[in-house]
Design an enzyme around this catalytic site. Sequence first.
Site, PDB file in Angstrom:
ATOM      1  N   TYR A  11     -18.244 -62.169 -37.781  1.00 47.90           N
ATOM      2  CA  TYR A  11     -18.505 -63.670 -37.225  1.00 47.90           C
ATOM      3  C   TYR A  11     -17.693 -64.810 -37.236  1.00 47.90           C
ATOM      4  CZ  TYR A  11     -22.238 -67.546 -37.587  1.00 47.90           C
ATOM      5  OH  TYR A  11     -22.556 -69.151 -37.266  1.00 47.90           O
ATOM      6  N   ASP A  31     -10.296 -54.764 -39.500  1.00 51.78           N
ATOM      7  CA  ASP A  31     -11.550 -54.886 -39.162  1.00 51.78           C
ATOM      8  C   ASP A  31     -11.957 -53.166 -39.178  1.00 51.78           C
ATOM      9  OD1 ASP A  31     -13.949 -54.888 -39.619  1.00 51.78           O
ATOM     10  OD2 ASP A  31     -13.644 -56.932 -39.143  1.00 51.78           O
ATOM     11  N   ASN A  32     -12.769 -52.544 -40.680  1.00 49.58           N
ATOM     12  CA  ASN A  32     -13.237 -51.204 -40.202  1.00 49.58           C
ATOM     13  C   ASN A  32     -14.532 -51.540 -39.761  1.00 49.58           C
ATOM     14  OD1 ASN A  32     -15.155 -52.231 -42.081  1.00 49.58           O
ATOM     15  ND2 ASN A  32     -15.077 -51.540 -43.730  1.00 49.58           N
ATOM     16  N   PHE A  80     -11.022 -62.708 -44.883  1.00 51.25           N
ATOM     17  CA  PHE A  80     -12.496 -62.714 -43.787  1.00 51.25           C
ATOM     18  C   PHE A  80     -13.225 -61.292 -44.899  1.00 51.25           C
ATOM     19  CE2 PHE A  80     -11.103 -65.483 -40.726  1.00 51.25           C
ATOM     20  CZ  PHE A  80     -12.131 -66.836 -41.118  1.00 51.25           C
ATOM     21  N   SER A 124     -17.245 -68.779 -51.051  1.00 56.60           N
ATOM     22  CA  SER A 124     -18.414 -69.118 -51.013  1.00 56.60           C
ATOM     23  C   SER A 124     -18.783 -70.064 -51.970  1.00 56.60           C
ATOM     24  CB  SER A 124     -19.609 -67.979 -50.373  1.00 56.60           C
ATOM     25  OG  SER A 124     -20.741 -68.871 -50.821  1.00 56.60           O
ATOM     26  N   ALA A 125     -20.255 -71.209 -50.900  1.00 60.33           N
ATOM     27  CA  ALA A 125     -20.933 -72.596 -51.816  1.00 60.33           C
ATOM     28  C   ALA A 125     -21.115 -71.173 -53.060  1.00 60.33           C
ATOM     29  CB  ALA A 125     -21.813 -73.057 -50.964  1.00 60.33           C
ATOM     30  N   TYR A 148     -22.892 -60.590 -55.239  1.00 57.24           N
ATOM     31  CA  TYR A 148     -21.730 -61.001 -54.473  1.00 57.24           C
ATOM     32  C   TYR A 148     -21.142 -62.914 -54.665  1.00 57.24           C
ATOM     33  CZ  TYR A 148     -20.816 -63.702 -50.450  1.00 57.24           C
ATOM     34  OH  TYR A 148     -20.166 -63.959 -49.200  1.00 57.24           O
ATOM     35  N   LYS A 152     -16.798 -63.247 -54.979  1.00 57.09           N
ATOM     36  CA  LYS A 152     -15.731 -64.585 -54.704  1.00 57.09           C
ATOM     37  C   LYS A 152     -15.830 -65.528 -56.366  1.00 57.09           C
ATOM     38  CE  LYS A 152     -17.103 -63.725 -50.755  1.00 57.09           C
ATOM     39  NZ  LYS A 152     -16.019 -63.206 -50.206  1.00 57.09           N
ATOM     40  N   ASN A 197     -30.735 -62.225 -43.315  1.00 55.08           N
ATOM     41  CA  ASN A 197     -30.571 -62.443 -44.575  1.00 55.08           C
ATOM     42  C   ASN A 197     -31.344 -64.160 -44.555  1.00 55.08           C
ATOM     43  OD1 ASN A 197     -30.688 -60.057 -46.165  1.00 55.08           O
ATOM     44  ND2 ASN A 197     -28.826 -59.753 -45.975  1.00 55.08           N
ATOM     45  N   ASN A 198     -30.377 -64.403 -43.594  1.00 56.37           N
ATOM     46  CA  ASN A 198     -30.146 -65.935 -43.440  1.00 56.37           C
ATOM     47  C   ASN A 198     -30.991 -66.216 -42.168  1.00 56.37           C
ATOM     48  OD1 ASN A 198     -26.847 -64.909 -43.708  1.00 56.37           O
ATOM     49  ND2 ASN A 198     -28.024 -66.006 -45.029  1.00 56.37           N
ATOM     50  N   ASP A 294     -33.627 -68.663 -55.213  1.00 62.68           N
ATOM     51  CA  ASP A 294     -32.986 -69.417 -54.553  1.00 62.68           C
ATOM     52  C   ASP A 294     -33.081 -71.135 -55.220  1.00 62.68           C
ATOM     53  OD1 ASP A 294     -32.481 -68.145 -52.072  1.00 62.68           O
ATOM     54  OD2 ASP A 294     -34.414 -69.042 -51.000  1.00 62.68           O
TER      55      ASP A 294
END
Length: 339
Positions: A11, A31-32, A80, A124-125, A148, A152, A197-198, A294
């Site tokens: 993305y 990329d795989n 990425f 990532s934040a 995850y 990072k 998920n998002n 969250d």
Amino acid sequence: MKVLVTGGAGYIGSHTTLCLLENGHDVVVFDNLVNSSPESVQRVEELSGKKVDFRRGDLLNAHAIDSVFAECGIDAVIHFAGLKAVGESVENPLKYYRNNVIGTLNLLDSMEKSGVRRLVFSSSATVYGAAEHVPLSESLPLDATNPYGRTKEQIEDILSDLSAADPRWSITLLRYFNPAGAHESGRIGEHPQGRPNNLVPFIAQVAVGRRDKVLVFGSDYPTPDGTGIRDYIHVMDLAAGHLAALQYTGNKTGTFRWNLGTGRGSSVLEVIQAFSAAAGRSIPYEFVPRRPGDAARSYADATAALEHLGWSAQRDLAKMCEDHWRWQSSNPFGFATEN
Ligand code: NAD
Ligand code: UFG
């Protein structure tokens, strides 16, 4: 400059590849395709009118990545490639540590061997964990709350240690907030596999009729409308942030850390409303209990990127939804032809 983009079929990688090509750079994509389609690379070529040197390969295969450096004359890397599903990382942490951390170590070994020491990394934040002292600034301590996020955080540590040990390295850590939207042509965009998920891709699939309703996780947060607040950033603004970082770091060495966010938060209900306006249809939703882990609110202190890179997000939530909808409505199944 010739830039290696790992995860360039994905993305954010595909939009950044397009931006690099449009700004006169040559791009090798590695990329795989574990979470993407080769069609995205073809469409980037079609949009830019330029060729991408696409190499299908896995960062866990050290020989495959070594040969890219041996053959391609790379000047800099934007990294990425990684797995990104928080829930899956909780269920299968080894898969995440192996893919993200070992994959990065293999990449760094290849870079070291070939003398390429310029890297921009997708952080990532999520590294800020449950911190609620919004806006979130780069100086906050890191405290990721899931595997995850910890990949990072660990990769950030590895990269910082590397540049402290060898001053020839130039390391840029970009902490993205919540990417959304698509290239305004509607030809490339996010292609989630399975149930998204998002929030934004989920809303988009409801809007296009692939799902019944949006489940809003929590209505009792201490926010004005009771739903969670996030900093949504247009994927083309993110792509521009990578170019600005590459340009700024030029011949500089050391470690640089920047948030890439807008500095503004939107609630779940505001996003649903904005998407509904963009799509010209109502989007059914239902409140369900909070999703564990969250935070109530997360948005960036985006001042450092503005001060150092001269970069700030140019597109608002309405534009994100409009572009995301153009992509979703003209490609209901993403790069696939059916579900
Ligand atoms: P994506 O899944 O669309 O792209 C990642 C790409 O990496 C995919 O094309 C996948 O096939 C590839 N890949 C994964 N493991 C690989 C491996 N071992 N070898 C080679 N290729 C591999 O995800 P995205 O949304 O474009 O995210 C890009 C990066 O940004 C990721 O590192 C992600 O963690 C990070 N990030 C994403 C978000 C977000 O919400 N999208 C937020 C913050 C950070
Ligand atoms: N939400 C819903 N329903 C959904 C999905 C999400 O109500 O179906 C809510 C969440 O509770 C949250 C907001 O919408 O309040 C945004 O959720 P996302 O899952 O889209 O984004 P997160 O902020 O939870 O996490 C995302 C990525 C992380 C990344 C983080 C910061 O999933 O990997 O942004 O970049 F670390």
